[in-house]
Scaffold this active site. Structure first.
Site, mmCIF file in Angstrom:
data_model
loop_
_atom_site.group_PDB
_atom_site.id
_atom_site.type_symbol
_atom_site.label_atom_id
_atom_site.label_comp_id
_atom_site.label_asym_id
_atom_site.label_seq_id
_atom_site.Cartn_x
_atom_site.Cartn_y
_atom_site.Cartn_z
ATOM 1 C CB THR A 26 -93.583 24.805 -17.173
ATOM 2 O OG1 THR A 26 -93.232 25.606 -18.306
ATOM 3 C CG2 THR A 26 -93.928 23.410 -17.647
ATOM 4 N N GLY A 27 -96.156 23.777 -15.474
ATOM 5 C CA GLY A 27 -96.493 22.827 -14.416
ATOM 6 C C GLY A 27 -97.969 22.796 -14.088
ATOM 7 C CG ASP A 81 -92.196 28.780 -13.350
ATOM 8 O OD1 ASP A 81 -93.000 27.829 -13.415
ATOM 9 O OD2 ASP A 81 -91.075 28.751 -13.888
ATOM 10 N N GLY A 82 -94.208 27.869 -11.091
ATOM 11 C CA GLY A 82 -94.320 26.926 -9.980
ATOM 12 C C GLY A 82 -92.945 26.561 -9.446
ATOM 13 C CG ASP A 84 -90.292 20.651 -8.874
ATOM 14 O OD1 ASP A 84 -91.442 20.257 -9.098
ATOM 15 O OD2 ASP A 84 -89.512 21.012 -9.769
ATOM 16 C CE LYS A 94 -89.031 27.375 -11.742
ATOM 17 N NZ LYS A 94 -90.301 26.652 -11.989
ATOM 18 N N GLY A 96 -88.904 19.732 -12.127
ATOM 19 C CA GLY A 96 -89.624 18.463 -12.051
ATOM 20 C C GLY A 96 -90.355 18.160 -13.366
ATOM 21 C CD GLU A 103 -89.917 25.988 -15.230
ATOM 22 O OE1 GLU A 103 -91.088 25.588 -15.238
ATOM 23 O OE2 GLU A 103 -89.057 25.540 -14.459
HETATM 24 C C1 A5P Z 1 -91.105 22.563 -14.545
HETATM 25 O O1 A5P Z 1 -89.947 22.100 -15.065
HETATM 26 C C2 A5P Z 1 -90.936 22.810 -13.084
HETATM 27 O O2 A5P Z 1 -89.889 23.655 -12.770
HETATM 28 C C3 A5P Z 1 -92.208 23.348 -12.538
HETATM 29 O O3 A5P Z 1 -92.156 24.728 -12.397
HETATM 30 C C4 A5P Z 1 -92.519 22.716 -11.256
HETATM 31 O O4 A5P Z 1 -92.308 21.335 -11.379
HETATM 32 C C5 A5P Z 1 -93.949 23.013 -10.906
HETATM 33 O O5 A5P Z 1 -94.532 22.064 -10.108
HETATM 34 P P1 A5P Z 1 -96.089 21.827 -10.117
HETATM 35 O O6 A5P Z 1 -96.417 21.035 -11.352
HETATM 36 O O7 A5P Z 1 -96.321 21.049 -8.881
HETATM 37 O O8 A5P Z 1 -96.741 23.161 -10.110
#
Ligand code: A5P
Length: 226
Positions: A26-27, A81-82, A84, A94, A96, A103
């Site tokens: 997500t993100g 995945d992304g 923070d 993670k 954010g 996740e």
């Molecule tokens: C989602 O809850 C987070 O864990 C995201 O994986 C994280 O915030 C990803 O950041 P970006 O929006 O900067 O990719």
């Protein structure tokens, strides 16, 4: 920064091979991965994905990616995945975006976890980014007190969005905890998990296999952890 996110999202699509069942994070970085996978599906790539949030499910649907419930899958070959924050060992903060619970469950069901991020996410130690802790709404103020009493975090607040309490996909609250410098993420994670009412923490320890980092000059750096 957006360019670096886009580059890493597109680059990471190369790890997704025909026939794979993958987890999609997500993100804002994963957003670019989803768009790229959508393009490749139109060109014949055949994949199935388990999304890590309602938002990812929505975007993936729009992109034409076939989705499956995690319960319909034994193991996932790969999750992308992304993050923070990412420390030199690949431990991460993670959540954010508020999707940390799903996740983490999806990452734990995956043979490989690849993190995609811009270079600003690389930190010498975790903690500058407030640590998200997902909690049950009932009695959450008791959890707040216990986190402060643990001595790990100085300040915390209930996450809000547009002046309303932020509710996760799984109907929980998030406490964002200012810990400043997390010297021992393993102990902090266990301590938080022992507090009744805590559902999950945003500490992802020893889960990532590698990070794909988008650099300022447009290049990609790959960091391997295991
Ligand atoms: C989602 O809850 C987070 O864990 C995201 O994986 C994280 O915030 C990803 O950041 P970006 O929006 O900067 O990719």
């Amino acid at each position: 920064m957006e360019e670096a996110k886009k580059n890493t999202g597109i680059y990471a699509a190369d790890f997704v091979k025909h026939g794979m069942t993958i987890g999609i994070g997500t993100g804002t970085t994963v957003y670019w991965l989803i768009l790229e996978l959508g393009k490749r599906i139109k060109q014949g790539l055949n994949i199935i994905a388990v999304p890590t949030s309602k938002e990812t499910a929505r975007l993936a649907n729009e992109a034409g990616i076939s989705l499956l419930d995690l319960n319909a899958v034994d193991r996932l070959s790969l999750t992308i995945d992304g993050a923070d924050e990412i420390d030199p060992k690949g431990n991460m903060i993670k959540g954010g975006g508020g999707a940390l619970l799903q996740e983490k469950i999806v990452a734990a069901a995956s043979d490989e976890l690849i993190i995609i991020a811009d270079h600003f996410k690389l930190v010498p130690y975790l903690g500058k980014f407030p640590l998200p802790v997902e909690v049950i709404p009932f009695g959450y103020k008791q959890v707040q007190k216990k986190i402060i009493d643990s001595g790990f975090c100085e300040k915390l607040w209930l996450r809000k969005k547009n002046d309303e309490i932020f509710i996760t996909d799984h109907h929980h609250y998030i406490l964002d905890c200012e810990c400043e410098k997390i010297n021992d993420p393993v102990t902090l994670n266990s301590t938080l998990h022992l507090i009744p009412g805590v559902v999950e923490t945003g500490l992802f320890i020893n889960m990532a296999n590698k990070s794909v980092i988008g650099l300022e000059d447009g290049k990609i750096e790959i960091i391997k952890y295991k």
